[in-house]
Design a protein around this motif. Structure first.
Motif, PDB file in Angstrom:
ATOM      1  N   PHE A  22       4.321 -15.818  -0.020  1.00  0.00           N
ATOM      2  CA  PHE A  22       4.697 -14.781  -0.788  1.00  0.00           C
ATOM      3  C   PHE A  22       3.751 -13.544  -0.938  1.00  0.00           C
ATOM      4  O   PHE A  22       4.043 -12.463  -1.373  1.00  0.00           O
ATOM      5  N   ASP A  55       6.906 -23.063  -4.836  1.00  0.00           N
ATOM      6  CA  ASP A  55       8.151 -23.160  -4.308  1.00  0.00           C
ATOM      7  C   ASP A  55       7.672 -24.167  -3.144  1.00  0.00           C
ATOM      8  O   ASP A  55       6.896 -24.169  -2.327  1.00  0.00           O
ATOM      9  N   HIS A  57      10.299 -26.342  -0.234  1.00  0.00           N
ATOM     10  CA  HIS A  57      11.336 -26.527   0.223  1.00  0.00           C
ATOM     11  C   HIS A  57      11.307 -27.510   1.391  1.00  0.00           C
ATOM     12  O   HIS A  57      10.334 -27.342   2.026  1.00  0.00           O
ATOM     13  N   HIS A  90      10.777 -20.309   4.352  1.00  0.00           N
ATOM     14  CA  HIS A  90       9.474 -19.906   3.489  1.00  0.00           C
ATOM     15  C   HIS A  90       9.009 -21.298   2.706  1.00  0.00           C
ATOM     16  O   HIS A  90      10.150 -22.145   2.502  1.00  0.00           O
ATOM     17  N   ASP A 122      18.717 -24.562  -4.348  1.00  0.00           N
ATOM     18  CA  ASP A 122      17.656 -23.807  -4.760  1.00  0.00           C
ATOM     19  C   ASP A 122      17.193 -23.756  -6.172  1.00  0.00           C
ATOM     20  O   ASP A 122      17.975 -24.149  -6.839  1.00  0.00           O
TER      21      ASP A 122
HETATM   22 ZN    ZN Z   1      12.173 -20.262  -2.233  1.00  0.00          ZN
END
Ligand code: ZN
Ligand code: VGL
Length: 213
Positions: A22, A55, A57, A90, A122
């Motif tokens: 980010f 975050d 993923h 990301h 998400d």
């Molecule tokens: Zn994300």
């Protein structure tokens, strides 16, 4: 001192997604995202309680445009839980991009909330996944630790900070957003929308100067 007073032992600083992806050079860079790092570090000096979100993923996460044939970054799709923006890949679990920025210096943080770790859904908010119903466990942690007021900083103002603030209010925490300690993606007016929504829901919006030099 400011309208919010000096942080006490029932206050917590929630530093949202201050991760390489980010920040400038990252896969989903927020403009000026790295500007929040030194502010977050200084804020850490006045909060006894600090929680980080990350975050996180799996590969081929459904929020990635590449998981949907014919889609491009920043398109959206209808998911069982509603509309979902499709992002560049990301914050893949274990990747460099998912690491906290090396400049982030909050060693006394007591909890890291990882979110978005299930492939099909998400999670912008630190409290609930994007179905608005599946809890991350953060509300329970904060309540058990008798932490009742949450100060938010980090990335991105209009996504993860925004939804975390709304859910914090829904869960009856006092919620303060430190505006200059956040940076936004600002996609199609999303920053203004987010700021209005947070204000309307009852968030107090302050500047970091109210807490630090
Ligand atoms: Zn994300
Ligand atoms: C975020 C989009 C996708 C955020 C995370 O941290 O605001 N935005 N994943």
């Amino acid at each position: 001192m400011s309208e919010v007073g000096r942080p006490s032992d029932s206050d917590v600083l929630l530093a949202v997604d201050i991760q390489n992806d980010f920040c400038p050079g990252g896969a989903l860079a927020v403009p000026g995202g790295d500007a929040v790092i030194s502010i977050a570090n200084r804020l850490g000096g006045v909060f006894e309680n600090v929680v980080l979100t990350q975050d996180w993923h799996p590969a081929k996460h459904f929020s990635f445009f590449s998981s949907h044939a014919g889609k491009a970054p920043f398109d959206s799709v209808e998911m069982p839980y509603g509309r979902q923006v499709l992002w560049p890949e990301h914050c893949v679990q274990g990747s460099k991009g998912a690491d906290f920025h090396a400049g982030l210096d909050l060693p006394h943080a007591s909890l890291i909330v990882r979110k978005g770790f299930r492939r099909e859904i998400d999670s912008y908010s630190a409290f609930f996944e994007n179905d608005g119903a599946t809890p991350t466990g953060l509300a329970g942690y904060l309540r058990q630790r008798r932490l009742s007021r949450i100060f938010l900083c980090g990335l991105a103002t209009d996504f993860c900070v925004h939804y975390s603030a709304l859910d914090a209010l829904k869960e009856c925490f006092e919620t303060v957003v430190i505006e200059d300690a956040c940076r936004a993606m600002d996609l199609g007016g999303s920053l203004d929308t987010a700021m209005s929504a947070m204000r309307e829901a009852g968030a107090v919006i302050i500047r970091s100067a109210a807490l630090i030099e």
